[in-house]
Design an enzyme around this catalytic site. Structure first.
Site, PDB file in Angstrom:
ATOM      1  N   ASN A  91       0.881  -1.166   0.000  1.00 40.57           N
ATOM      2  CA  ASN A  91       0.000   0.000   0.000  1.00 40.57           C
ATOM      3  C   ASN A  91       0.921   1.219   0.000  1.00 40.57           C
ATOM      4  O   ASN A  91       1.493   1.561   1.028  1.00 40.57           O
ATOM      5  CB  ASN A  91      -0.883  -0.009   1.260  1.00 40.57           C
ATOM      6  N   LYS A 145       0.306   4.307  -0.359  1.00 42.15           N
ATOM      7  CA  LYS A 145      -0.252   5.541   0.220  1.00 42.15           C
ATOM      8  C   LYS A 145       0.032   6.729  -0.716  1.00 42.15           C
ATOM      9  O   LYS A 145       0.039   6.566  -1.930  1.00 42.15           O
ATOM     10  CB  LYS A 145       0.303   5.780   1.618  1.00 42.15           C
ATOM     11  N   HIS A 182      -9.255   1.620   4.580  1.00 41.02           N
ATOM     12  CA  HIS A 182      -7.987   1.744   5.314  1.00 41.02           C
ATOM     13  C   HIS A 182      -8.194   2.685   6.511  1.00 41.02           C
ATOM     14  O   HIS A 182      -8.957   3.642   6.422  1.00 41.02           O
ATOM     15  CB  HIS A 182      -6.902   2.289   4.376  1.00 41.02           C
ATOM     16  N   GLU A 185      -6.480   4.999   7.627  1.00 41.19           N
ATOM     17  CA  GLU A 185      -6.209   6.420   7.344  1.00 41.19           C
ATOM     18  C   GLU A 185      -7.418   7.072   6.680  1.00 41.19           C
ATOM     19  O   GLU A 185      -7.710   8.242   6.913  1.00 41.19           O
ATOM     20  CB  GLU A 185      -4.943   6.548   6.476  1.00 41.19           C
ATOM     21  N   GLU A 231      -5.734  -4.956  10.275  1.00 44.49           N
ATOM     22  CA  GLU A 231      -4.718  -3.933  10.528  1.00 44.49           C
ATOM     23  C   GLU A 231      -5.018  -3.214  11.846  1.00 44.49           C
ATOM     24  O   GLU A 231      -5.799  -2.244  11.863  1.00 44.49           O
ATOM     25  CB  GLU A 231      -4.713  -2.915   9.391  1.00 44.49           C
ATOM     26  N   GLY A 260       2.215   2.109  10.607  1.00 45.39           N
ATOM     27  CA  GLY A 260       3.185   3.191  10.461  1.00 45.39           C
ATOM     28  C   GLY A 260       3.844   3.605  11.761  1.00 45.39           C
ATOM     29  O   GLY A 260       4.486   4.646  11.845  1.00 45.39           O
ATOM     30  N   SER A 302       3.125  -2.412  10.246  1.00 43.87           N
ATOM     31  CA  SER A 302       4.582  -2.488  10.446  1.00 43.87           C
ATOM     32  C   SER A 302       5.145  -3.872  10.143  1.00 43.87           C
ATOM     33  O   SER A 302       6.100  -4.313  10.775  1.00 43.87           O
ATOM     34  CB  SER A 302       4.956  -2.022  11.857  1.00 43.87           C
TER      35      SER A 302
HETATM   36  C1  PEP Z   1      -0.714   0.118   5.796  1.00 43.69           C
HETATM   37  O1  PEP Z   1      -0.641   1.254   5.379  1.00 43.69           O
HETATM   38  O2  PEP Z   1      -1.655  -0.604   5.457  1.00 43.69           O
HETATM   39  C2  PEP Z   1       0.342  -0.383   6.674  1.00 43.69           C
HETATM   40  C3  PEP Z   1       0.225  -1.563   7.187  1.00 43.69           C
HETATM   41  O3  PEP Z   1       1.406   0.470   6.879  1.00 43.69           O
HETATM   42  P1  PEP Z   1       2.788   0.082   7.595  1.00 43.69           P
HETATM   43  O4  PEP Z   1       3.247  -1.222   7.026  1.00 43.69           O
HETATM   44  O5  PEP Z   1       3.708   1.212   7.261  1.00 43.69           O
HETATM   45  O6  PEP Z   1       2.511  -0.013   9.062  1.00 43.69           O
END
Ligand code: PEP
Length: 255
Positions: A13, A15, A98, A100, A170, A176, A216
């Site tokens: 992803n 972003k 997501h 975000e 998630e 992040g 992460s």
């Molecule tokens: C994401 O944006 O779906 C995500 C898991 O980000 P990160 O791996 O940076 O935590």
């Protein structure tokens, strides 16, 4: 059906990162590193990168996805993108719900549900994200939160359509932040998601759905997370922007 029979999906992803020329360069770097992958490899990229990205991955095993889609086919929705537009440029997957989008852009389970149905109707594959806030985990309501999201996000989605759905667990506190859920925490919630699907649909339907972990995930922790029975892949943010790291995660999913 057991884990070995489900399709592992490793999706990046991106972003709001990478211009079209940068996207092309990164995909050109990733492609040779993942060419022998024994899992589905997807890069979900910003809208303006889609055409370049689809062109860049021609002849490779990488699929391209978008990061959102509107539920209407067309109309007065300034700034939005329809599923028809995504199909025409060659996207195959769409990230939906997501955290975000939920946190910063007013996404609700109702709109995630509308988007999910529209994406499926268009023949695209949604990667629907669910996950609890840290506060919700601390209050011991993780399962309630996840069950509610699953029930609402997939309301009116048929068992047949569930064959094309990917769910990403998630935990919002892990996205992040560098804080990864332990493999046991990821397994616990992914197994709970599957059990919830079994109640809503059937064990067969639940057993066929690919459930990813995201938060992460990186080259160092992927193998342990992916070794869990109910963790069928990963949705990867930060590490998907570094070719070697993303390829190492793909490799971990390919054993
Ligand atoms: C994401 O944006 O779906 C995500 C898991 O980000 P990160 O791996 O940076 O935590």
């Amino acid at each position: 059906m057991n884990k070995a029979l489900r399709k592992a999906v490793i999706a990046g992803n991106w972003k709001m990162n990478k211009t079209p020329s940068e996207a092309k360069a990164l995909l050109n770097e990733i492609a040779p590193l993942v060419k022998d992958a024994d899992c589905e490899v997807v890069a979900c990229v910003p809208y303006v990168d889609l055409t370049t990205a689809v062109e860049a991955v021609k002849g490779t095993n990488i699929k391209i996805g978008a990061e959102n889609a509107h539920w209407e086919e067309k109309g007065a929705f300034t700034g939005e993108i329809s599923t028809g537009m995504l199909k025409e440029v060659g996207a195959e997957y769409v990230v939906l719900g997501h955290s975000e989008r939920r946190q910063y852009f007013g996404e609700t389970d109702e709109t995630v549900n509308k988007r999910t149905k529209a994406v499926l109707k268009a023949g695209l594959k949604p990667i629907v994200c669910v996950g609890e806030l840290l506060w919700e985990r601390e209050c011991n309501i993780t399962e309630e939160v996840i069950a509610r999201q699953i029930k609402l996000d997939f309301f009116d989605v048929t068992a047949e359509d569930m064959k094309n759905v990917v769910i990403a667990y998630e935990p919002v506190w892990a996205i992040g932040t560098g804080k990864t859920a332990t493999a046991d925490q990821a397994e616990e919630v992914c197994a709970f998601i599957r059990a919830t699907l079994a109640k809503l649909y059937s064990q067969d339907v639940a057993d066929g759905v690919t459930i990813q972990y995201g938060g992460s995930m990186n080259d160092a922790n992927a193998a342990e997370l992916l070794s869990k029975e109910n963790v069928d892949g990963g949705l990867i943010g930060g590490a998907s922007l570094v070719a070697e790291k993303f390829a190492a995660i793909v490799k971990a999913a390919s054993v």
